[in-house]
Motif scaffolding. Structure first.
Motif, PDB file in Angstrom:
ATOM      1  N   CYS A 191       0.839  -1.201   0.000  1.00  8.56           N
ATOM      2  CA  CYS A 191       0.000   0.000   0.000  1.00  8.56           C
ATOM      3  C   CYS A 191       0.875   1.252   0.000  1.00  8.56           C
ATOM      4  CB  CYS A 191      -0.919   0.007   1.228  1.00  8.56           C
ATOM      5  SG  CYS A 191      -0.022  -0.151   2.788  1.00  8.56           S
ATOM      6  N   ARG A 192       0.206   2.380  -0.243  1.00  6.96           N
ATOM      7  CA  ARG A 192       0.931   3.660  -0.285  1.00  6.96           C
ATOM      8  C   ARG A 192      -0.010   4.771   0.166  1.00  6.96           C
ATOM      9  NH1 ARG A 192       3.792   5.009  -5.764  1.00  6.96           N
ATOM     10  NH2 ARG A 192       1.711   5.557  -6.499  1.00  6.96           N
TER      11      ARG A 192
ATOM     12  N   LEU B 270      -1.954  -1.308  -3.558  1.00  9.13           N
ATOM     13  CA  LEU B 270      -1.211  -1.587  -4.795  1.00  9.13           C
ATOM     14  C   LEU B 270      -1.275  -3.074  -5.130  1.00  9.13           C
ATOM     15  CD1 LEU B 270       1.955   0.655  -4.317  1.00  9.13           C
ATOM     16  CD2 LEU B 270      -0.257   1.255  -5.287  1.00  9.13           C
TER      17      LEU B 270
ATOM     18  N   TRP C  95       6.012   4.335   7.783  1.00 12.03           N
ATOM     19  CA  TRP C  95       6.093   5.318   6.691  1.00 12.03           C
ATOM     20  C   TRP C  95       6.860   6.565   7.131  1.00 12.03           C
ATOM     21  CZ3 TRP C  95       5.382   5.365   1.646  1.00 12.03           C
ATOM     22  CH2 TRP C  95       5.295   6.598   1.001  1.00 12.03           C
TER      23      TRP C  95
ATOM     24  N   ALA D 118       6.283   2.973  -0.922  1.00  7.62           N
ATOM     25  CA  ALA D 118       5.171   2.105  -0.528  1.00  7.62           C
ATOM     26  C   ALA D 118       5.570   1.333   0.726  1.00  7.62           C
ATOM     27  CB  ALA D 118       4.807   1.151  -1.667  1.00  7.62           C
TER      28      ALA D 118
END
Length: 536
Positions: free
Chosen positions: A106-107, A117, A147, A192
């Motif tokens: 994911c992002r 994603l 993140w 990501a």
């Protein structure tokens, strides 16, 4: 929540999940191709794991599964250039090779939501995860932490407290007891996250953590290699397009190095100058110069080249066969990212026709179209010049206004073409009889104005006027062979220093004298009447 498209979950996903560079986009049959590839690698991985048949709790067996996971991802990376295939394989193979039951790539977007994603396994948990967690500090979750810090997190996603209890309560429905979240950077920047959710407690011991990090490094390196390949392909494509554009350009294009050695010319350059690329490379650009090339323009070009600045101008150049052409030249210096001069690009355009058209417009603005002598606008400028010269030299100036007598009958009897012919003949004869310092203009119809400078006495002026009369009144032969003749009347306004009249005053005085001359046509001794221009 629908399985296709973007999954938005609190904290963090973009509204539409990016799927890689355009050239990595899946072809129409990509899903079946991707599934077949994943099936083949999954079968190989499963066969390898079943051959070992270790107990599920055995530490070495778990490490072997992670190593097999890495090998399978490496094989996928070696056999595809599609970003989505690699990310899907990462999730699918993770579930086939480890005890994890949910894998997610994911992002985050600017709103703090994570976009999916790639995903595999218990993806319905992500729907559950999407419900708001009222009162919980979402910025303290494991995804956001990884993140923000770009540091992997394993096994203990939350510290003790309400957030951990809320996560455990929600995860209990899916039997999740541990989590691994690893960053996936790209081009040195966060790109990501890869998350694994596992039903086992402490499912990611230190040796498996090392393998997982090596897998993500492999994925990162593969993605960056693809970026480099794509950039090289895009650069090659752009260079191909640029080369085609230069070849097709109507303008001549020249590329030189910093020492002004010609490296390239396009076909339009050869068509414009007549020189082939090999010739201009050997002879250099100075071969285009010639005797009529403006030295000042060449100095401006040299100054721009020396200063490494842009040049834009027009100069006369010579073709290979010796013919001249007006060249609109633009020179553009090209610098490296470090600021060093590397090349010059020159753009050449033949503006000969434009130059001639402009010259014709300028000529028409100051000349009578029928006769080619000066018009009223030109006369106004010339009077200013003549007055300044007379004032500076303390000399005399006569402004003479002429009207042709008996011209209308020629027009009426023989037509306007005959009348135009008479006007052209009279104009030529006036020019021939005037001195180099004198001037003649046609201001309309059969009216002319003469400027006579530098005479010393009135008697000298009258001699000049008598010569003019003899020239104008001589017989004129039409194109049909008929002989016609005209006479003239003239009014003369005199200027002498220190009186300083303007053009309008001098012309009005001459016009008044002309009117008197025509009125006394039957009694006058001469065809002219002279009036002193100085007011009483």
């Amino acid at each position: 929540m629908a399985r296709s498209g973007t999954r938005a979950v609190p904290f963090p996903p973009p509204p539409t999940a990016p799927r890689g560079p355009p050239s990595m986009a899946n072809p129409p049959d990509a899903p079946s191709t991707r599934q077949g590839m994943l099936h083949r690698f999954g079968k190989r991985l499963g066969d390898a794991l079943l051959a070992r048949n270790p107990p599920p709790h055995h530490g070495q067996a778990r490490l072997d599964r992670f190593l097999a996971f890495r090998n399978a991802v490496a094989q996928v990376a070696a056999h595809t250039e599609q970003e989505q295939v690699l990310l899907d394989a990462l999730c699918t193979l993770a579930l086939q090779s480890t005890t994890a039951t949910l894998a997610w790539v994911c992002r985050p977007d600017a709103q703090g939501n994570f976009s999916t994603l790639a995903e595999a396994g218990r993806v319905d948990y992500l729907d559950e995860f999407a419900h708001p967690r009222t009162g919980l500090p979402i910025d303290q979750g494991p995804l956001n932490r990884v993140w923000r810090e770009q540091t992997p997190l394993f096994n203990a996603p939350f510290p003790e407290g309400p957030l951990r209890r809320a996560w455990e309560e929600r995860a209990r429905k899916f039997s999740f007891r541990s989590i691994a979240v690893l960053p996936i950077p790209r081009d040195g920047k966060p790109w990501a996250l890869f998350a694994l959710y596992d039903p086992a407690a402490r499912a990611f011991p230190s040796d498996c953590q090392i393998v997982l990090q090596s897998i993500l490094r492999l994925v990162t390196e593969t993605l960056e290699d693809w970026c480099d390949i794509l950039q090289e392909r895009e650069q090659a494509r752009q260079q191909s397009i640029l080369g085609a554009a230069l070849k097709a350009s109507d303008e001549g294009v020249i590329l030189t190095d910093a020492e002004r050695q010609v490296l390239y010319t396009n076909p339009s350059f050869s068509m414009l100058t007549g020189y082939l690329p090999a010739e201009i490379t050997r002879l250099g650009m100075r071969v285009l110069q010639g005797p009529l090339t403006d030295p000042e323009a060449l100095r401006e070009i040299d100054a721009a080249l020396h200063a490494q600045t842009f040049y834009n101008g027009t100069l006369l150049n010579y073709r290979r066969d010796g013919r001249t052409f007006w060249n609109h030249l633009s020179l553009i210096p090209i610098h490296s990212p470090e600021g060093a001069l590397t090349h010059y690009v020159g753009m050449m355009r033949d503006v000969t026709e434009e130059r001639l058209a402009l010259h014709q417009l300028e000529y028409d603005a100051y000349h009578d179209r029928l006769t080619g002598i000066g018009n009223r606008r030109s006369l106004e400028d010339q009077v200013e010049v003549s007055l300044l010269r007379a004032q500076r030299q303390q000399s005399r100036l006569a402004v003479c206004m002429i009207d042709l007598d008996h011209f209308k009958p020629v027009n009426d009897l023989y037509g306007h073409d005959a009348g135009d012919h008479v006007l052209r003949v009279i104009s030529r004869r006036l020019q021939e009889k005037l001195r180099r310092t004198d001037y003649v203009a046609r201001i309309g119809g059969d009216e002319f104005v003469l400027l006579i400078e530098g005479y010393n006495t009135r008697q000298e002026l009258e001699i000049i006027l008598a010569k003019i009369e003899g020239a104008v009144t001589g017989p004129i032969y039409l194109k049909t062979g008929e002989r016609v003749g005209v006479h003239l009347s003239m009014g003369v306004s005199l200027y002498h220093p220190p009186y300083r009249p303007d053009f309008t005053t001098l012309l009005q005085t001459a016009d008044q004298a002309l009117y008197q001359s025509k009125a006394q046509k039957g009694q006058r001794e001469h065809y002219w009447i002279i009036v002193d221009g100085e007011p009483a």
